[in-house]
Write a protein that holds these residues in place. Structure first.
Motif, PDB file in Angstrom:
ATOM      1  N   THR A   1      25.158  35.449  54.741  1.00 62.95           N
ATOM      2  CA  THR A   1      25.627  36.285  55.843  1.00 62.95           C
ATOM      3  C   THR A   1      27.096  36.653  55.678  1.00 62.95           C
ATOM      4  OG1 THR A   1      26.334  34.391  57.169  1.00 62.95           O
ATOM      5  CG2 THR A   1      24.027  35.113  57.402  1.00 62.95           C
ATOM      6  N   GLN A   2      27.527  37.605  56.502  1.00 63.29           N
ATOM      7  CA  GLN A   2      28.951  37.925  56.559  1.00 63.29           C
ATOM      8  C   GLN A   2      29.751  36.726  57.059  1.00 63.29           C
ATOM      9  OE1 GLN A   2      30.639  41.572  56.213  1.00 63.29           O
ATOM     10  NE2 GLN A   2      29.284  40.795  54.635  1.00 63.29           N
ATOM     11  N   ALA A   3      29.164  35.931  57.929  1.00 63.16           N
ATOM     12  CA  ALA A   3      29.886  34.801  58.513  1.00 63.16           C
ATOM     13  C   ALA A   3      30.381  33.835  57.453  1.00 63.16           C
ATOM     14  CB  ALA A   3      28.995  34.078  59.528  1.00 63.16           C
ATOM     15  N   ILE A   4      29.540  33.540  56.445  1.00 61.59           N
ATOM     16  CA  ILE A   4      30.005  32.614  55.420  1.00 61.59           C
ATOM     17  C   ILE A   4      30.909  33.318  54.418  1.00 61.59           C
ATOM     18  CG2 ILE A   4      28.000  32.876  53.887  1.00 61.59           C
ATOM     19  CD1 ILE A   4      28.333  29.838  53.282  1.00 61.59           C
ATOM     20  N   MET A   5      30.660  34.603  54.159  1.00 63.92           N
ATOM     21  CA  MET A   5      31.493  35.307  53.192  1.00 63.92           C
ATOM     22  C   MET A   5      32.958  35.337  53.623  1.00 63.92           C
ATOM     23  SD  MET A   5      31.260  39.155  51.602  1.00 63.92           S
ATOM     24  CE  MET A   5      32.293  39.892  52.858  1.00 63.92           C
ATOM     25  N   ILE A   6      33.201  35.531  54.922  1.00 67.59           N
ATOM     26  CA  ILE A   6      34.595  35.636  55.358  1.00 67.59           C
ATOM     27  C   ILE A   6      35.307  34.289  55.331  1.00 67.59           C
ATOM     28  CG2 ILE A   6      34.069  37.628  56.806  1.00 67.59           C
ATOM     29  CD1 ILE A   6      34.275  35.866  59.243  1.00 67.59           C
ATOM     30  N   ASP A   7      34.549  33.194  55.186  1.00 68.22           N
ATOM     31  CA  ASP A   7      35.181  31.881  55.142  1.00 68.22           C
ATOM     32  C   ASP A   7      35.642  31.483  53.748  1.00 68.22           C
ATOM     33  OD1 ASP A   7      35.436  31.039  57.752  1.00 68.22           O
ATOM     34  OD2 ASP A   7      33.392  30.292  57.868  1.00 68.22           O
ATOM     35  N   TYR A   8      35.223  32.224  52.728  1.00 67.18           N
ATOM     36  CA  TYR A   8      35.756  31.955  51.388  1.00 67.18           C
ATOM     37  C   TYR A   8      37.172  32.513  51.309  1.00 67.18           C
ATOM     38  CZ  TYR A   8      31.375  30.290  49.413  1.00 67.18           C
ATOM     39  OH  TYR A   8      30.259  29.548  49.130  1.00 67.18           O
ATOM     40  N   GLU A   9      38.112  31.645  50.999  1.00 69.56           N
ATOM     41  CA  GLU A   9      39.510  32.066  50.915  1.00 69.56           C
ATOM     42  C   GLU A   9      39.741  32.964  49.697  1.00 69.56           C
ATOM     43  OE1 GLU A   9      41.798  28.422  50.768  1.00 69.56           O
ATOM     44  OE2 GLU A   9      40.401  27.487  52.181  1.00 69.56           O
ATOM     45  N   MET A  10      40.856  33.679  49.757  1.00 71.07           N
ATOM     46  CA  MET A  10      41.355  34.312  48.545  1.00 71.07           C
ATOM     47  C   MET A  10      41.880  33.201  47.639  1.00 71.07           C
ATOM     48  SD  MET A  10      40.714  37.418  49.417  1.00 71.07           S
ATOM     49  CE  MET A  10      41.557  38.434  48.192  1.00 71.07           C
ATOM     50  N   ASN A  11      42.083  33.496  46.365  1.00 74.83           N
ATOM     51  CA  ASN A  11      42.501  32.426  45.460  1.00 74.83           C
ATOM     52  C   ASN A  11      43.927  31.949  45.675  1.00 74.83           C
ATOM     53  OD1 ASN A  11      43.928  34.548  44.316  1.00 74.83           O
ATOM     54  ND2 ASN A  11      42.651  34.660  42.475  1.00 74.83           N
ATOM     55  N   ASN A  12      44.644  32.584  46.624  1.00 75.45           N
ATOM     56  CA  ASN A  12      45.973  32.079  47.000  1.00 75.45           C
ATOM     57  C   ASN A  12      45.907  31.172  48.220  1.00 75.45           C
ATOM     58  OD1 ASN A  12      45.561  33.863  49.103  1.00 75.45           O
ATOM     59  ND2 ASN A  12      47.250  35.232  48.558  1.00 75.45           N
ATOM     60  N   GLY A  13      44.682  30.863  48.669  1.00 70.75           N
ATOM     61  CA  GLY A  13      44.513  29.926  49.768  1.00 70.75           C
ATOM     62  C   GLY A  13      44.486  30.539  51.150  1.00 70.75           C
TER      63      GLY A  13
ATOM     64  N   LYS B   1      42.761  33.220  54.060  1.00 74.00           N
ATOM     65  CA  LYS B   1      41.571  33.993  54.407  1.00 74.00           C
ATOM     66  C   LYS B   1      41.903  35.480  54.270  1.00 74.00           C
ATOM     67  CE  LYS B   1      38.840  30.561  55.735  1.00 74.00           C
ATOM     68  NZ  LYS B   1      38.324  30.386  57.094  1.00 74.00           N
ATOM     69  N   PHE B   2      40.871  36.307  54.095  1.00 71.22           N
ATOM     70  CA  PHE B   2      41.116  37.719  53.791  1.00 71.22           C
ATOM     71  C   PHE B   2      41.902  38.424  54.878  1.00 71.22           C
ATOM     72  CE2 PHE B   2      37.539  38.600  56.582  1.00 71.22           C
ATOM     73  CZ  PHE B   2      37.788  39.879  57.060  1.00 71.22           C
ATOM     74  N   PHE B   3      41.784  37.938  56.123  1.00 71.28           N
ATOM     75  CA  PHE B   3      42.431  38.621  57.242  1.00 71.28           C
ATOM     76  C   PHE B   3      43.854  38.132  57.495  1.00 71.28           C
ATOM     77  CE2 PHE B   3      39.415  35.348  58.733  1.00 71.28           C
ATOM     78  CZ  PHE B   3      40.321  34.389  59.177  1.00 71.28           C
ATOM     79  N   GLU B   4      44.316  37.122  56.765  1.00 71.41           N
ATOM     80  CA  GLU B   4      45.665  36.605  56.972  1.00 71.41           C
ATOM     81  C   GLU B   4      46.705  37.478  56.266  1.00 71.41           C
ATOM     82  OE1 GLU B   4      46.263  32.104  57.220  1.00 71.41           O
ATOM     83  OE2 GLU B   4      44.610  32.300  55.793  1.00 71.41           O
ATOM     84  N   GLU B   5      47.859  37.549  56.867  1.00 70.96           N
ATOM     85  CA  GLU B   5      48.955  38.283  56.244  1.00 70.96           C
ATOM     86  C   GLU B   5      49.302  37.637  54.909  1.00 70.96           C
ATOM     87  OE1 GLU B   5      53.566  39.679  57.250  1.00 70.96           O
ATOM     88  OE2 GLU B   5      52.373  38.571  58.745  1.00 70.96           O
ATOM     89  N   GLY B   6      49.467  38.468  53.898  1.00 65.05           N
ATOM     90  CA  GLY B   6      49.806  37.973  52.570  1.00 65.05           C
ATOM     91  C   GLY B   6      48.620  37.538  51.741  1.00 65.05           C
ATOM     92  N   SER B   7      47.403  37.831  52.207  1.00 68.27           N
ATOM     93  CA  SER B   7      46.219  37.408  51.455  1.00 68.27           C
ATOM     94  C   SER B   7      46.024  38.212  50.181  1.00 68.27           C
ATOM     95  CB  SER B   7      44.971  37.529  52.324  1.00 68.27           C
ATOM     96  OG  SER B   7      44.627  38.886  52.547  1.00 68.27           O
ATOM     97  N   GLY B   8      46.506  39.463  50.185  1.00 67.97           N
ATOM     98  CA  GLY B   8      46.288  40.333  49.036  1.00 67.97           C
ATOM     99  C   GLY B   8      44.918  40.978  49.017  1.00 67.97           C
ATOM    100  N   PHE B   9      44.192  40.889  50.108  1.00 67.20           N
ATOM    101  CA  PHE B   9      42.841  41.443  50.173  1.00 67.20           C
ATOM    102  C   PHE B   9      42.874  42.957  50.041  1.00 67.20           C
ATOM    103  CE2 PHE B   9      39.367  43.229  52.811  1.00 67.20           C
ATOM    104  CZ  PHE B   9      38.281  42.743  52.085  1.00 67.20           C
ATOM    105  N   ASP B  10      41.984  43.483  49.175  1.00 69.38           N
ATOM    106  CA  ASP B  10      41.855  44.920  48.969  1.00 69.38           C
ATOM    107  C   ASP B  10      40.469  45.346  49.447  1.00 69.38           C
ATOM    108  OD1 ASP B  10      41.620  47.530  48.139  1.00 69.38           O
ATOM    109  OD2 ASP B  10      42.047  47.133  46.027  1.00 69.38           O
TER     110      ASP B  10
END
Length: 646
Positions: free
Chosen positions: A329-341, A343-352
């Motif tokens: 589900t989307q629910a578990i996908m959003i819980d995987y962090e970016m490799n900088n530690g 979450k995708f929605f946090e400032e500085g995550s680098g999510f594209d």
């Protein structure tokens, strides 16, 4: 003692690697004298006790009753469990006169199965300890140790699901034709009984080095003690709001029970950190691929030729007509962090958002398959890579073809433009997959299921340490798991409630799609939060217009000021999809508040497919415990009390 033992059918479910102890033995009806005076036959009898709990490699997997995955098929398999329709009658299997699918919910509704096995365990213990038994002392001790463990394992799984249950110590009452007028014991009494059996098992079982692969040993008993004490200390059963001991709760003792859990978990991690008996595997995926993984404490092993198509059914590939059993589900996908530690929605995550799967925690790629991922398939003796083309293909389309407010362009001929849409959630399961093993409908992919592995017990210890106020130890053991050689995620540094967020999330990610999330959410009493998150999918669209190719992802995102809370049907219906139309008047949920490290974020599912599931998730408080099948209540003459809310 001339009773006839019918153990052929009972033993038939046991499987293992060809050179290991669970090779099937062709047993017919044998006399009690023959079984309990022959080490070989007695061992075969005990072998047949091991599957008291089925492995979770099933179509209607337990993950699909949580916020981890979606199971497409079978309204009586998992859907009635996740949408609030679980009851003492709906839990009954078809074979019991009910409607629940016989082979898809067996890891949850275990009441009958467990007590049938407990009856046989009690029978063995009585016979093996009889003066008439002529088993040699060494065989008798080891086999009794295994049975004491297996009885503890059975009761642990019962109290995990039902709270206090009847304690049956002799081979009568449940499982036989004698008195069924038994009552449920208090929860704490059940825990004490389990721990007592583990004490007996520990005295009799061999050390790790003296036991065969798959058989229980002293370390396995040590690990179960850690699980039992962790369960007993958790809020569901050690609740300050219900401090009086009862069938459903233990006597409230926060410090005492968490210290007991801490000590039990510490004993397990010391076997790794002090004694060197175990170690985290360098490769995350080897915890389900490598038979000799240093991380395995206890596992169930499968023979490679066994017909276990339920395991293969975890993977949707066109090669098998799109049959699917578990879709993340989307629910578990959003819980995987970016490799900088972050979450995708946090400032500085680098999510594209144009490359939403890039730069994630490496465990994401081992566990979840995204559009363009590959599976290996043996076809005509040749190994081929099969691309998962999980996207909607639009030819001669551009972004300009999107009308205002639409989530996808108009099209008339579905067969022409819809190239591949074999997935509902837009994601597929990758965990348990081995690229070097063929995918067939007759062979399991993973050669074993890890009942106990070291990473879980590091996280168990981290949780107990946190609850005992030892935050440094908590961080240390979370970071051990995050520091696995091929994971190497940044260490956690948080404290207080933010550190608890890390405990919960690390367990979710490390143990994803294993046998823990369902019970974790319940023992922490946070299922109402997570299991009411909508089952949402992701839509990937590829627009091809000549040499120009654009990929657009419709997926969970941070909410914005732009009103995009409109979700359209998968087939691009112009009608607005409303939850009310099919779901008893409960409102359509497209946004929910996500709390992480002391901050609240609003996650918007507005552009996600929400209506691919006929019924959305709906958790009711009664579902913290399983209902006891109504037939068992009646059989006891109403002596067995039903769980609250049913």
């Amino acid at each position: 003692m001339k009773k006839i033992l019918s153990i052929l059918a009972f033993a038939a479910v046991m499987v293992s690697c060809a050179d290991d102890f669970l090779d099937k033995v062709p047993l017919d009806k044998l006399s009690e004298d023959a079984v309990f005076n022959s080490p070989q036959l007695a061992e075969a009898y005990v072998n047949a006790l091991y599957p008291v709990l089925p492995d979770p490699f099933q179509e209607g997997n337990i993950s699909s009753i949580t916020d981890e995955t979606f199971f497409r098929y079978g309204g009586t398999s998992t859907r009635y469990m996740y949408d609030g329709r679980l009851s003492p009658s709906t839990i009954l299997y078809i074979s019991e006169g009910g409607q629940a699918h016989d082979s898809r919910t067996t890891v949850l509704n275990i009441w009958n199965r467990a007590y049938e096995f407990i009856y046989k365990m009690n029978y063995f213990l009585r016979a093996a300890e009889s003066e008439d038994s002529r088993l040699d002392a060494e065989s008798a001790a080891r086999l009794k140790g295994e049975v004491y463990f297996l009885r503890a394992w059975a009761y642990y799984n019962l109290i995990q699901r039902y709270a206090g249950v009847p304690i049956i110590k002799t081979p009568h009452s449940i499982g036989g034709n004698e008195d069924f007028k038994v009552t449920r014991s208090n929860f704490d009494d059940c825990v004490d009984f389990i721990l007592s059996d583990l004490d007996k098992a520990d005295e009799l079982l061999p050390d790790k080095g003296a036991s065969k692969r798959g058989r229980v040993n002293k370390d396995v008993a040590l690990a179960l003690r850690a699980r039992v004490t962790l369960l007993a200390a958790s809020k569901l059963f050690n609740d300050p709001d219900s401090p009086t001991p009862s069938i459903w709760k233990g006597k409230y003792d926060y410090e005492g029970k968490w210290q007991r859990a801490y000590d039990a978990c510490k004993a397990v991690v010391n076997r790794a950190d002090v004694d060197g008996a175990y170690a985290l595997d360098d490769k995350y995926s080897d915890t389900w691929k490598d038979l000799d993984s240093p991380e395995l404490i206890w596992a169930k092993y499968f023979v490679t030729t066994e017909d276990i198509d339920k395991a293969q059914l975890y993977y949707t590939i066109e090669y098998y007509n799109g049959w699917t059993a578990m879709q993340p589900t989307q629910a578990i996908m959003i819980d995987y962090e970016m490799n900088n530690g972050k979450k995708f929605f946090e400032e500085g995550s680098g999510f594209d958002p144009q490359q939403p799967f890039a730069n994630r925690d490496p465990r994401f790629y081992y566990s979840i398959a995204t559009p363009g991922s590959t599976y290996g398939v043996i076809e005509d003796g040749t190994y081929n890579e099969y691309e998962l083309q999980m996207y909607l293909l639009f030819k001669d389309k551009t972004v300009a073809d999107f009308e205002k407010g639409k989530t996808m362009p108009d099209y008339d001929d579905k067969a022409k433009d819809l190239a591949h849409a074999v997935t509902h959630s837009g994601l597929e399961l990758r965990k348990w997959y081995d690229p070097q093993k063929p995918i067939t409908d007759k062979q399991t992919i993973s050669p074993f299921y890890p009942w106990f592995r070291l990473a879980e017990f590091y996280l168990n210890f981290a949780e107990a340490a946190y609850m005992c106020g030892k935050e440094d130890e908590c961080r240390t053991y979370i970071n051990k798991v995050r520091g696995r050689a091929d994971v190497n995620m940044p260490p956690v540094t948080e404290a207080g409630e933010s550190l608890w967020d890390r405990v919960v999330n690390e367990r979710r990610i490390e143990m994803a799609f294993e046998f823990t999330r369902y019970f974790d959410l319940r023992r922490w009493m946070i299922a109402e939060k997570y299991e009411n998150v909508p089952i949402a999918g992701m839509r990937t669209m590829v627009l091809e217009n000549g040499s120009n190719k654009e990929t657009i992802y419709r997926m969970a995102r941070l909410s914005s000021d732009v009103n995009k809370n409109t979700c359209y049907y998968w087939e691009n219906s112009s009608e607005k999809a409303t939850y009310e139309e099919a779901n008893s008047g409960r409102p359509l949920v497209t946004k929910w508040t996500y709390s992480w490290l002391g901050k609240d974020y609003e996650i918007d599912y507005g552009e996600c497919p929400l209506t691919f599931s006929p019924t959305q998730k709906y958790f009711v408080p009664a579902n913290y415990l399983m209902p006891i099948p109504e037939t068992e209540i009646k059989k006891s003459g109403e002596f067995i009390e039903q769980n609250p809310g049913y």
